[in-house]
Design an enzyme around this catalytic site. Structure first.
Site, short mmCIF file in Angstrom:
data_model
loop_
_atom_site.label_atom_id
_atom_site.label_comp_id
_atom_site.label_asym_id
_atom_site.label_seq_id
_atom_site.Cartn_x
_atom_site.Cartn_y
_atom_site.Cartn_z
N ASN A 119 0.80 -1.22 0.00
CA ASN A 119 0.00 0.00 0.00
C ASN A 119 0.83 1.28 0.00
O ASN A 119 0.31 2.35 -0.28
CB ASN A 119 -0.92 -0.03 1.24
CG ASN A 119 -1.61 1.28 1.48
OD1 ASN A 119 -2.50 1.68 0.73
ND2 ASN A 119 -1.21 1.97 2.54
N TYR A 183 3.96 9.34 -10.91
CA TYR A 183 3.07 8.49 -10.11
C TYR A 183 2.30 7.53 -11.02
O TYR A 183 2.21 6.33 -10.76
CB TYR A 183 2.11 9.38 -9.32
CG TYR A 183 1.04 8.65 -8.57
CD1 TYR A 183 1.30 8.05 -7.34
CD2 TYR A 183 -0.26 8.57 -9.07
CE1 TYR A 183 0.31 7.40 -6.63
CE2 TYR A 183 -1.26 7.91 -8.37
CZ TYR A 183 -0.97 7.33 -7.16
OH TYR A 183 -1.96 6.67 -6.46
N ALA A 185 3.06 6.50 -14.03
CA ALA A 185 3.96 5.50 -14.62
C ALA A 185 4.17 4.33 -13.67
O ALA A 185 4.16 3.16 -14.08
CB ALA A 185 5.29 6.15 -14.97
N SER A 186 4.36 4.64 -12.38
CA SER A 186 4.59 3.57 -11.40
C SER A 186 3.35 2.70 -11.22
O SER A 186 3.46 1.49 -11.02
CB SER A 186 5.03 4.17 -10.06
OG SER A 186 3.99 4.92 -9.45
N GLU A 221 -5.84 12.38 4.34
CA GLU A 221 -5.27 13.72 4.57
C GLU A 221 -4.26 14.07 3.49
O GLU A 221 -4.24 15.20 2.98
CB GLU A 221 -4.62 13.76 5.95
CG GLU A 221 -4.03 15.11 6.32
CD GLU A 221 -3.38 15.10 7.70
OE1 GLU A 221 -2.57 16.01 7.97
OE2 GLU A 221 -3.67 14.19 8.49
N THR A 222 -3.43 13.11 3.12
CA THR A 222 -2.40 13.36 2.11
C THR A 222 -3.01 13.69 0.76
O THR A 222 -2.59 14.64 0.08
CB THR A 222 -1.49 12.13 1.97
OG1 THR A 222 -0.88 11.84 3.23
CG2 THR A 222 -0.40 12.37 0.93
#
Length: 292
Positions: A119, A183, A185-186, A221-222
Site C-alpha cells: 500500500n 506516479y 507510470a509507477s 489527509e495526504t
C-alpha cells in the site's frame, strides 16, 4: 464474418457473462480471523484503516512505515480492537535491503504469512512534468520496484499458506491523468507486472492470488492536501475503501474498483482486455518453463 460468428462472438458472450454475472463467495469477517497479514504504508490513511479493520477481525498484523512513533500508536490501537497480535517494523521502502529483510522479520514474528498488502507510496505532488528525472526514478523505485522485492521475499511463505497478494493501485494506473506523470507510470507498471505474473501463477499452478485494487480519489489527509484547489471531484471515504480492499483480497478477486462514481467503475472495467489476454495465452507454450 464466419470466424466472428463461430469463435469470437461466443467467446465474447462467455466473457461478458463471467465478468458481469459471476458471483463471488460472500465475504465474512471470520475469513481473516487468525490470518497473518502484512500491511505496508500503515501509519496513516488507507493503510492504517486496513490495519484497524484486520484487528477487529482478529488477524495477526505487522505494519510498516517510516514513522516509528506513529506505528507504535497504530499497533496499540490494533491490540485494543482485538488483533490476535500486532507488531511494527519501521523503515523506508527506498531501501530495497530493508524491504527484503522486513518480510523475513514479519514472517518470523507471526510464524508465517497469509496475506501481503502492498500500500505504500512515495510523496507525490500535482505538477506538470518538465525534467525531474530524480522524481520519476524515486517513484518507480518506491511505488513499483519495492513491491516486486517484497513480493519475491514473501512468495515462499505465501506458497506454503496458499496466500494472497493485494496490490493497492489507482485509476491513474489505468487512465492517463495530467500532473501525475511519475506516479501514473509507477501505477501502470504495477498493473503490467502483477497482471502478468498472475497469468504465470495460474499456468504453473501456484495457488497465490493477486488482487489489484484500482482506487479513485479517497479522502485521506495526504490526498486532500495534494488536490486542494486543483481537482474538483468528490472523494470516497477511506474507512470503506480499506474494507473493500480487504474483502477483495479475502475473496481472491483479480481486481477491486473503488471510487465515489459508479460511472468510473463501469467504464474502467474492460472485458475486451480479458478476451485479448485469453486469446494471446493460447499462443504460448509454457511447458518448457513450468517443467524445469
Amino acid at each position: 464474418m464466419a470466424f466472428m460468428k463461430k469463435y469470437l462472438l461466443p467467446i465474447l458472450g462467455l466473457f461478458m457473462a463471467y465478468y458481469y454475472y459471476s458471483a463471488n463467495e460472500e465475504f465474512r469477517p471470520e475469513m481473516l480471523q487468525g490470518k497473518k497479514v502484512i500491511v505496508t504504508g500503515a501509519s496513516k490513511g488507507i493503510g492504517r484503516e486496513m490495519a484497524y479493520h484486520l484487528a477487529k477481525m482478529g488477524a495477526h498484523v505487522v505494519v510498516t512505515a517510516r514513522s516509528k512513533e506513529t506505528l507504535q500508536k497504530v499497533v496499540s490501537h490494533c491490540l485494543e480492537l482485538g488483533a490476535a497480535s500486532a507488531h511494527y517494523i519501521a523503515g523506508t521502502m527506498e531501501d530495497m535491503t530493508f524491504a527484503e529483510q522486513f518480510v523475513a522479520q514479519a514472517g518470523k514474528l507471526m510464524g508465517g504469512l497469509d496475506m501481503l498488502i502492498l500500500n505504500h507510496i512515495t510523496n507525490t505532488s500535482l505538477n506538470l512534468f518538465h525534467d525531474d528525472i530524480h522524481h520519476v526514478r524515486k517513484s518507480m523505485e518506491v511505488n513499483f520496484l519495492s513491491y516486486v522485492v517484497l513480493t519475491v521475499a514473501a512468495l515462499p511463505m505465501l506458497k506454503q499458506s496458499n496466500g494472497s497478494i493485494v496490490v493497492v493501485s489507482s485509476l491513474a494506473g489505468k487512465v492517463a491523468y495530467p500532473m501525475v506523470a511519475a506516479y501514473s507510470a509507477s501505477k501502470f507498471a504495477l498493473d503490467g507486472f502483477f497482471s502478468s505474473i498472475r497469468k504465470e501463477y495460474s499456468v504453473s499452478r501456484v495457488n497465490v492470488s493477486i488482487t489489484l485494487c484500482v482506487l479513485g480519489l479517497i479522502d485521506t489527509e495526504t490526498a486532500m492536501k495534494a488536490v486542494s484547489g486543483i481537482v474538483h471531484m468528490q472523494a470516497a471515504p477511506k474507512e470503506e475503501c480499506a474494507l473493500e480492499i480487504i474483502k477483495g483480497g479475502a475473496l481472491r478477486q483479480e481486481e477491486v474498483y473503488y471510487d465515489s462514481s459508479l460511472w468510473t467503475t463501469l467504464l474502467i472495467r474492460n472485458p475486451c482486455r480479458k478476451i485479448l489476454e485469453f486469446l494471446y495465452s493460447t499462443s504460448y507454450n509454457m511447458d518448457r518453463f513450468i517443467n524445469k
